[in-house]
Design a protein around this motif. Structure first.
Motif, PDB file in Angstrom:
ATOM      1  N   LEU A 150       0.839  -1.224  -0.012  1.00 38.50           N
ATOM      2  CA  LEU A 150       0.037  -0.039   0.117  1.00 38.50           C
ATOM      3  C   LEU A 150       0.642   1.303   0.007  1.00 38.50           C
ATOM      4  N   TYR A 151       1.970   1.124   0.706  1.00 35.96           N
ATOM      5  CA  TYR A 151       2.722   2.487   0.934  1.00 35.96           C
ATOM      6  C   TYR A 151       3.603   2.596  -0.280  1.00 35.96           C
ATOM      7  N   SER A 152       4.067   1.416  -0.982  1.00 39.33           N
ATOM      8  CA  SER A 152       4.750   1.829  -2.415  1.00 39.33           C
ATOM      9  C   SER A 152       3.724   2.365  -3.415  1.00 39.33           C
ATOM     10  N   PHE A 153       2.406   1.856  -3.404  1.00 41.17           N
ATOM     11  CA  PHE A 153       1.480   2.243  -4.291  1.00 41.17           C
ATOM     12  C   PHE A 153       1.142   3.765  -4.139  1.00 41.17           C
ATOM     13  N   VAL A 154       1.082   4.401  -2.725  1.00 44.29           N
ATOM     14  CA  VAL A 154       0.841   5.566  -2.715  1.00 44.29           C
ATOM     15  C   VAL A 154       1.833   6.688  -3.013  1.00 44.29           C
ATOM     16  N   THR A 155       3.194   6.154  -3.115  1.00 48.50           N
ATOM     17  CA  THR A 155       4.318   6.641  -3.104  1.00 48.50           C
ATOM     18  C   THR A 155       4.954   6.661  -4.421  1.00 48.50           C
ATOM     19  N   LEU A 156       3.992   5.960  -5.364  1.00 50.99           N
ATOM     20  CA  LEU A 156       4.432   5.607  -6.557  1.00 50.99           C
ATOM     21  C   LEU A 156       4.982   7.152  -7.578  1.00 50.99           C
ATOM     22  N   PRO A 157       6.273   6.955  -8.095  1.00 54.08           N
ATOM     23  CA  PRO A 157       6.735   8.265  -8.958  1.00 54.08           C
ATOM     24  C   PRO A 157       6.093   8.288 -10.328  1.00 54.08           C
ATOM     25  N   PRO A 158       6.048   9.453 -10.890  1.00 48.78           N
ATOM     26  CA  PRO A 158       5.331   9.779 -12.168  1.00 48.78           C
ATOM     27  C   PRO A 158       6.324   8.858 -13.049  1.00 48.78           C
ATOM     28  N   LEU A 159       5.587   8.454 -14.299  1.00 48.04           N
ATOM     29  CA  LEU A 159       6.359   7.869 -15.532  1.00 48.04           C
ATOM     30  C   LEU A 159       7.255   8.670 -16.218  1.00 48.04           C
ATOM     31  N   GLY A 160       8.535   8.454 -16.205  1.00 52.93           N
ATOM     32  CA  GLY A 160       9.381   9.158 -16.906  1.00 52.93           C
ATOM     33  C   GLY A 160      10.054  10.399 -15.946  1.00 52.93           C
ATOM     34  N   GLY A 161       9.800  10.103 -14.477  1.00 58.43           N
ATOM     35  CA  GLY A 161       9.944  11.043 -13.664  1.00 58.43           C
ATOM     36  C   GLY A 161      11.551  11.316 -13.485  1.00 58.43           C
ATOM     37  N   VAL A 162      12.507  10.389 -13.933  1.00 61.58           N
ATOM     38  CA  VAL A 162      13.950  10.406 -13.510  1.00 61.58           C
ATOM     39  C   VAL A 162      14.406  11.302 -14.789  1.00 61.58           C
ATOM     40  N   VAL A 163      14.993  12.216 -14.326  1.00 60.72           N
ATOM     41  CA  VAL A 163      16.057  13.267 -15.244  1.00 60.72           C
ATOM     42  C   VAL A 163      17.497  12.772 -15.054  1.00 60.72           C
ATOM     43  N   PRO A 164      18.127  12.193 -15.928  1.00 58.92           N
ATOM     44  CA  PRO A 164      19.509  11.878 -15.698  1.00 58.92           C
ATOM     45  C   PRO A 164      20.274  13.345 -15.316  1.00 58.92           C
ATOM     46  N   GLU A 165      21.120  13.051 -14.534  1.00 56.96           N
ATOM     47  CA  GLU A 165      22.182  14.256 -14.147  1.00 56.96           C
ATOM     48  C   GLU A 165      22.926  14.763 -15.281  1.00 56.96           C
ATOM     49  N   ALA A 166      23.143  15.945 -15.447  1.00 52.38           N
ATOM     50  CA  ALA A 166      24.126  16.466 -16.548  1.00 52.38           C
ATOM     51  C   ALA A 166      25.286  16.274 -16.301  1.00 52.38           C
ATOM     52  N   GLY A 167      25.714  15.113 -16.776  1.00 54.13           N
ATOM     53  CA  GLY A 167      27.167  14.673 -16.530  1.00 54.13           C
ATOM     54  C   GLY A 167      28.180  15.289 -17.571  1.00 54.13           C
ATOM     55  N   GLN A 168      29.486  15.190 -17.428  1.00 49.43           N
ATOM     56  CA  GLN A 168      30.265  15.503 -18.305  1.00 49.43           C
ATOM     57  C   GLN A 168      30.109  15.039 -19.729  1.00 49.43           C
ATOM     58  N   ARG A 169      30.066  16.036 -20.595  1.00 51.33           N
ATOM     59  CA  ARG A 169      29.728  15.619 -22.117  1.00 51.33           C
ATOM     60  C   ARG A 169      30.827  14.801 -22.794  1.00 51.33           C
ATOM     61  N   ALA A 170      30.216  14.003 -23.403  1.00 49.44           N
ATOM     62  CA  ALA A 170      31.408  13.092 -24.393  1.00 49.44           C
ATOM     63  C   ALA A 170      32.361  13.703 -25.094  1.00 49.44           C
ATOM     64  N   LEU A 171      33.524  13.496 -24.932  1.00 49.29           N
ATOM     65  CA  LEU A 171      34.603  13.774 -25.808  1.00 49.29           C
ATOM     66  C   LEU A 171      35.364  12.634 -26.508  1.00 49.29           C
ATOM     67  N   THR A 172      35.342  12.711 -27.767  1.00 47.08           N
ATOM     68  CA  THR A 172      36.331  11.940 -28.465  1.00 47.08           C
ATOM     69  C   THR A 172      37.704  12.547 -28.777  1.00 47.08           C
ATOM     70  N   VAL A 173      38.650  12.035 -28.248  1.00 46.07           N
ATOM     71  CA  VAL A 173      39.828  12.775 -28.404  1.00 46.07           C
ATOM     72  C   VAL A 173      40.983  12.255 -29.475  1.00 46.07           C
ATOM     73  N   GLU A 174      41.393  12.990 -30.277  1.00 48.69           N
ATOM     74  CA  GLU A 174      42.336  12.614 -31.332  1.00 48.69           C
ATOM     75  C   GLU A 174      43.490  13.096 -31.301  1.00 48.69           C
ATOM     76  N   ALA A 175      44.523  12.327 -31.574  1.00 41.89           N
ATOM     77  CA  ALA A 175      45.937  12.676 -31.466  1.00 41.89           C
ATOM     78  C   ALA A 175      46.166  14.015 -32.814  1.00 41.89           C
ATOM     79  N   ASP A 176      47.514  14.308 -32.904  1.00 41.33           N
ATOM     80  CA  ASP A 176      47.552  15.409 -34.097  1.00 41.33           C
ATOM     81  C   ASP A 176      47.540  14.829 -35.336  1.00 41.33           C
ATOM     82  N   ASP A 177      47.618  13.395 -35.479  1.00 42.68           N
ATOM     83  CA  ASP A 177      47.429  12.611 -36.822  1.00 42.68           C
ATOM     84  C   ASP A 177      46.197  12.217 -36.867  1.00 42.68           C
TER      85      ASP A 177
END
Length: 843
Positions: A150-177
């Motif tokens: 009952l408690y789990s049902f009462v405290t259900l979060p909305p669908l899609g309610g998790v917003v991913p934390e804004a982490g470090q953007r992806a870097l693909t790193v190339e050498a000079d060649d």
């Protein structure tokens, strides 16, 4: 004698013996009734107490979930208490009823005869406390579970309610060649639509993760029971019971905490999702959000991360490999564990055969196909110091969202060489001379950073001693004193006297404690005479020296005190290397930089380094005199250990008080190399000056760097931000090759997941050389293949595109064996001539 009919009582009443028997029987029944009543009272009291405690417990838990949960908890506790009361009351009435109706009548003038107790009834009385306890044990978990649901049902979060934390953007790193050598951050890729889904990907993920996905309604009881059975019988968690739908709602709507409440909410939300979304939409949403390892979130990001192409172009074996990653993405990421990822892909192919998605023939064909990774297996450990610098620089130059590719100035050949010479020299001499750390910066005269070593081990310490550590420069700072003097009319032939000197309260001393008398400035600079530098700075003025340092790019605080002439200010190695590069270039300040270009998803670059603007030109004559003085340091002064046969070299040593810091910044016609050696805790070394380990490190590097650069790869145009040519960064791997992160048995023998590989042409060494190789190979993938025309025996192995055996022999890590080919014999000869590694012991 009268005969007695056993079926009829005697007409004249019971005999005395019978009466005594009945009395005894009546007393026994009475004592049993008292015991039963006492037990019933105790059980009833315990049940009422338990009921009250349960009501309080559930009421407290439900208060966080809402009024409905509180009411339910209170009602549950009260109902349990009433039930206990009724049971206790029934036990108290039991003995009275057993005495018969007459016994219950208060007006009966004559008590009815006491009947013999019924043994079956007495046993039932004695069993009722046990029955009550069993009932309590069964009811309590059920009530608790009901409250939790009952408690789990009462405290259900909305669908899609998790917003991913804004982490470090992806870097693909190339050498000079153009070679990709590192990635950082979380790759998001593009959100796929149904038309982008590769043909076999959906079948692969369903086969390995949720075979009944098309038929269940969000929760699969059969799969859950199967997982529970296998985990119980296997002695641990071997299989999960969550469906794809449950995994999808966990990724998009719930936290990752491992609790029963989250599992209950997961089931509720899965049922809701199944009622509102189609199976295909659920599957597509799951593939767009699942984690596939190596920082790749979503199928498209994983496809680009591992195979260098969009998800739509995935082949059957590639789809099987990606489908196998979601169960253990960090452990099975093919960049780290290609063998494990390949084994898991074979399991996925087999499950696809079992589910009828593909035929056995198709699976066998897929197993034989080559899987080619188009990204580096692991970031080379030593480059992380440079990557930290690049990450900050890229954010400053193009602070945008989304995945980006950064073309850097790093020369991978020189970087590997720099790491190697620092590791070998410090392993050989560091402990003996109480020198714990070293740093190196390699720069061209335009300011491009070609290599950087920020410390001996990035995993032990991420502190970059090349860019972050501020230490006293010692005599290295005399560059600014002498250049200022040459610009104001002094020459290398100008004579000053090395003698006791006092400037205010300050009395500079020479490191030798002796004085040499009159000498030209060239010799004073080459011998690093402190009294001459102090006199010279006092003559031209400390503010003028500070102004010259600023022109050459020093940004650290420079106090206006006489001791500044001898390097009392704290600066970084990168600052000093940049300043010396300015003298080599003839125009200041040199712009030290690590990024050529930054590209995003659009064809137009986000950043393109502009053409270098010429800085303020140094006076030609003053610059020539300064270069002459720098060369004198190496030719016959304190930097003699930096001399390289057949190459013009200049530089300057620096040593601080009590040997806390040792510096050497040297230059060739093409490169400027700065070196620092010391201890992080600022303790003294064992008489290590700038002309000792730092000068030797410079020599070790530059005498091999020229050959490296001469045979270097063709560089794409950085000015036009040309992408790297289409090629495999990691060689194609078939079933015949062995790849992975090996363990080092000795310098000629590696172990891959239980399989031992001997390197062709190498007689391995153990001990310190083996430990040094193990540190070099740590977390780096090695790829081994049979030599041409050989079916078995020793193998040729590569690391980052270079032949491992050649690297080991050239570093003096082993001797060449009798079967070594000519290129390996040449590498051994190079190590012999340089007295590197084991050849040092045989002088």
């Amino acid at each position: 004698m009268k005969s007695v009919d056993p079926e009829h009582p005697r007409p004249d009443g019971p005999s005395p013996q019978d009466a005594r028997g009945k009395d005894a029987q009546g007393k026994g029944a009475s004592s049993e009734s008292e015991a039963a009543r006492a037990a019933a009272r105790e059980a009833a009291a315990a049940a009422r107490t338990l009921g009250r405690q349960l009501g309080v417990l559930l009421g407290s838990a439900a208060r966080t979930g809402g009024r409905g949960a509180t009411g339910a908890a209170r009602a549950s506790g009260q109902a349990f208490t009433r039930l206990a009361g009724r049971l206790g009351s029934g036990r108290r009435q039991g003995p009275e009823t057993a005495a018969g109706p007459a016994a219950a009548s208060p007006v009966s003038p004559t008590p009815a005869p006491i009947a013999a107790p019924n043994p079956r009834w007495g046993g039932r009385l004695r069993g009722r406390p046990v029955l009550l306890a069993i009932l309590a044990l069964v009811a309590l978990p059920m009530v608790l579970l009901a409250g939790l649901v009952l408690y789990s049902f009462v405290t259900l979060p909305p669908l899609g309610g998790v917003v991913p934390e804004a982490g470090q953007r992806a870097l693909t790193v190339e050498a000079d060649d153009g070679r990709v050598f590192a990635t950082r951050g979380a790759f998001q890729g593009q959100k796929l639509v149904a038309a982008d889904l590769p043909p076999h990907m959906a079948q692969a993920i369903i086969a390995i993760e949720d075979r009944r996905f098309r038929s269940h309604w969000g929760v699969d009881p059969r799969g859950l029971l199967r997982a529970m059975w296998r985990n119980t019988s296997g002695g641990g968690v071997r299989e999960g019971g969550s469906t794809i739908t449950q995994q999808y709602v966990r990724l998009t709507s719930l936290t990752q905490e491992k609790t029963l409440r989250r599992k209950i909410q997961e089931a509720f939300l899965a049922l809701r999702v199944e009622a509102t979304m189609s199976k295909d939409d659920i599957l597509l949403g799951y593939l767009n959000t699942a984690y596939f390892g190596a920082g790749a979130y979503g199928l498209d990001a994983a496809s680009r991360r591992y195979f260098g192409k969009g998800a739509k172009a995935l082949t059957l074996p590639e789809s099987a490999m990606l489908a196998g990653l979601v169960r253990a993405p960090s452990q099975l990421a093919p960049t780290r564990n290609f063998g494990g990822a390949k084994e898991r892909a074979d399991v996925v192919l087999q499950t696809m055969v079992e589910t009828g998605a593909i035929t056995a023939v198709e699976a066998d064909k897929a197993r034989t196909e080559t899987i080619t990774l188009r990204t580096p297996p692991e970031t080379p450990p030593g480059t992380n110091y440079f990557l930290d610098l690049v990450s900050g620089e890229a954010k400053r130059l193009a602070d945008t969202t989304g995945d980006v590719t950064v073309r850097t100035t790093l020369n991978l050949d020189l970087q590997s060489l720099a790491e190697g010479v620092v590791a070998r020299r410090m392993d050989a001499e560091g402990a003996k001379k109480k020198a714990g750390q070293a740093a190196m910066v390699v720069m061209n005269k335009e300011g491009a950073i070609l290599a950087m070593v920020g410390g001996r081990d990035y995993e032990d310490s991420q502190f970059n001693r090349a860019t972050q550590a501020k230490r006293q420069a010692g005599s290295l700072f005399k560059l600014f004193v002498y250049l200022t003097a040459y610009e104001t009319g002094f020459t290398p032939e100008t004579v000053l006297v090395d003698q006791p000197t006092q400037i205010g309260d300050w009395e500079p001393q020479n490191s030798t404690g002796r004085f040499k008398g009159a000498m030209p400035l060239r010799s004073a600079f080459a011998q690093s005479i402190n009294t001459v530098a102090a006199q010279l700075a006092d003559e031209i003025g400390i503010p003028a020296v500070i102004a010259t340092a600023r022109r050459l790019g020093v940004v650290s605080e420079l106090p206006n005190v006489p001791s500044l002439a001898l390097g009392s200010a704290e600066v970084t190695l990168l600052e000093m290397t940049r300043a010396y590069a300015g003298v080599l270039a003839g125009a200041v300040p040199v712009d030290a930089h690590s990024v050529h270009a930054i590209r995003g998803g659009a064809p137009q670059p986000l950043y393109l380094r502009p053409e270098a603007r010429p800085g303020t030109a140094l006076p030609t004559q003053a610059r020539a005199m300064m270069l002459d003085s720098l060369q004198a340091v190496v030719d016959g002064g304190t930097g003699k250990a930096a001399r390289v046969q057949g190459m013009p070299v200049g530089g300057k040593t620096g040593t601080t008080q009590d040997y806390r810091d040792a510096w050497f910044v040297g230059m060739t016609p093409d490169l400027v190399v700065g070196v620092w050696v010391g201890n992080d805790d600022n303790t003294s070394m064992n008489r290590v000056g700038g002309g000792d380990i730092p000068a030797a490190l410079f020599r070790d590097f530059v005498q091999r760097a020229a050959a490296q650069m001469a045979r270097g790869r063709k560089r794409p145009s950085a000015a036009r931000a040309e992408p790297a040519p289409a090629r495999d960064v990691a060689p194609a791997v078939s079933g015949a090759a062995i790849r992975g992160v090996p363990e080092v048995v000795d310098t000629g023998t590696l172990a891959f997941r239980g399989r031992t590989v001997r390197l062709l042409g190498v007689d391995g060494e153990g001990g310190a050389l083996a430990r040094q190789l193990a540190r070099y190979l740590r977390r780096r993938e090695v790829i081994c293949t049979a030599a041409a025309g050989a079916d078995a025996g020793p193998l040729r192995c590569q690391i980052d595109g270079d032949d491992l055996a050649s690297l080991i022999l050239a570093a003096g890590g082993a001797r060449a064996s009798a079967d070594a080919p000519s290129d390996l014999l040449a590498a051994e000869e190079q190590a012999r001539s340089e007295r590197a590694g084991l050849w040092r012991r045989e002088r």
